[in-house]
Structures are given as C-alpha cells and as structure tokens.
Design a protein around this motif. Structure first.
Motif, PDB file in Angstrom:
ATOM      1  N   ILE A  28     -21.779 -27.457  29.945  1.00 13.67           N
ATOM      2  CA  ILE A  28     -22.817 -26.429  29.861  1.00 13.67           C
ATOM      3  C   ILE A  28     -22.352 -25.158  30.543  1.00 13.67           C
ATOM      4  O   ILE A  28     -21.965 -25.189  31.712  1.00 13.67           O
ATOM      5  N   ILE A  31     -28.050 -22.018  29.853  1.00 13.55           N
ATOM      6  CA  ILE A  31     -29.226 -22.448  29.103  1.00 13.55           C
ATOM      7  C   ILE A  31     -30.227 -21.315  29.114  1.00 13.55           C
ATOM      8  O   ILE A  31     -30.615 -20.841  30.186  1.00 13.55           O
ATOM      9  N   VAL A 100     -28.551 -23.584  24.512  1.00 13.61           N
ATOM     10  CA  VAL A 100     -27.508 -24.113  25.380  1.00 13.61           C
ATOM     11  C   VAL A 100     -26.143 -23.651  24.863  1.00 13.61           C
ATOM     12  O   VAL A 100     -25.812 -23.875  23.693  1.00 13.61           O
TER      13      VAL A 100
END
Length: 122
Positions: A28, A31, A100
């Motif tokens: 990640i 977000i 994301v």
C-alpha cells in the motif's frame, strides 16, 4: 494483494461502547478514503462514516454525536469509536478502503473487509 481485517465487534448492552478497528495490509502506498458500512438483517448495507486521507470525517445522521471515525495513515488503519450504542445499531460492520494505490500514480482499487458483528442488547 491488499487485505482489510476488522476487529473489535461483540455484544454490548444499550448505552455501552465499542471500538472497531480495520487494518489494511499488503503493498500500500496510499488510501484515499476509508469508510465503515453496516448491514442489519433484512436491510441494505448503509454507509455509517467515512474519512479521507486529509482527515475530514462525515457521518450518517443516525450516528452523529455518538460515533467517531479516525484513521492512522502511517498504519493504514481506521477506527470507529461507538458510544451510547442502541439496539438499532446491531449489524455486521464492514470496512471499505477506496482509492488504494500500490505506488505513486498507480491505478486505484477498492477493497472490503470480511465484517465484524456488533450486537446491542436492550
């Protein structure tokens, strides 16, 4: 692959409190928005609260003043502090991560958690 894992649900008496957590794991970079939804038996899933990466929260009217959403961006985690719980808050609560990115400028994807049960007894 990104996964969302919720925790903190359970059984509580009316007037009590619970704190839900949702941690996003995997590759990640960022977000955009993290949200909590809930679905009661026989009802449609409804948006409870959301918070953008800039930290501005929004709530459905029925939980304003009782629930507080917050997020820890460095941990890719969103929380839902639920106070003054009512029997009508009983539902499965789902975490949603929108927008994301796995790296700067990457395509964005949305993910859902598996849900956590919240039961409020009268």
């Amino acid at each position: 692959q990104v996964q969302l894992v919720e925790s903190g649900g359970g059984l509580v008496q009316a007037g009590g409190s619970l704190r839900l957590s949702c941690a996003a794991s995997g590759s990640i970079f960022s977000i955009d928005v993290m949200r909590w939804y809930r679905q009661a038996p026989g009802k449609q899933r409804e948006l409870v609260a959301g918070i953008a990466s800039g930290g501005i929260p929004n709530y459905v009217d029925s939980v304003k003043g009782r629930f507080t959403i917050s997020r820890a961006n460095a941990k890719n985690t969103v929380y839902l502090q639920m106070n003054s719980l009512k029997p009508e808050d009983t539902a499965v609560y789902y975490c949603n991560a929108e927008g994301v990115r796995t790296y700067f400028g990457s395509p964005t994807y949305d993910y859902w958690g598996q849900g956590t049960q919240v039961t409020v007894s009268s």
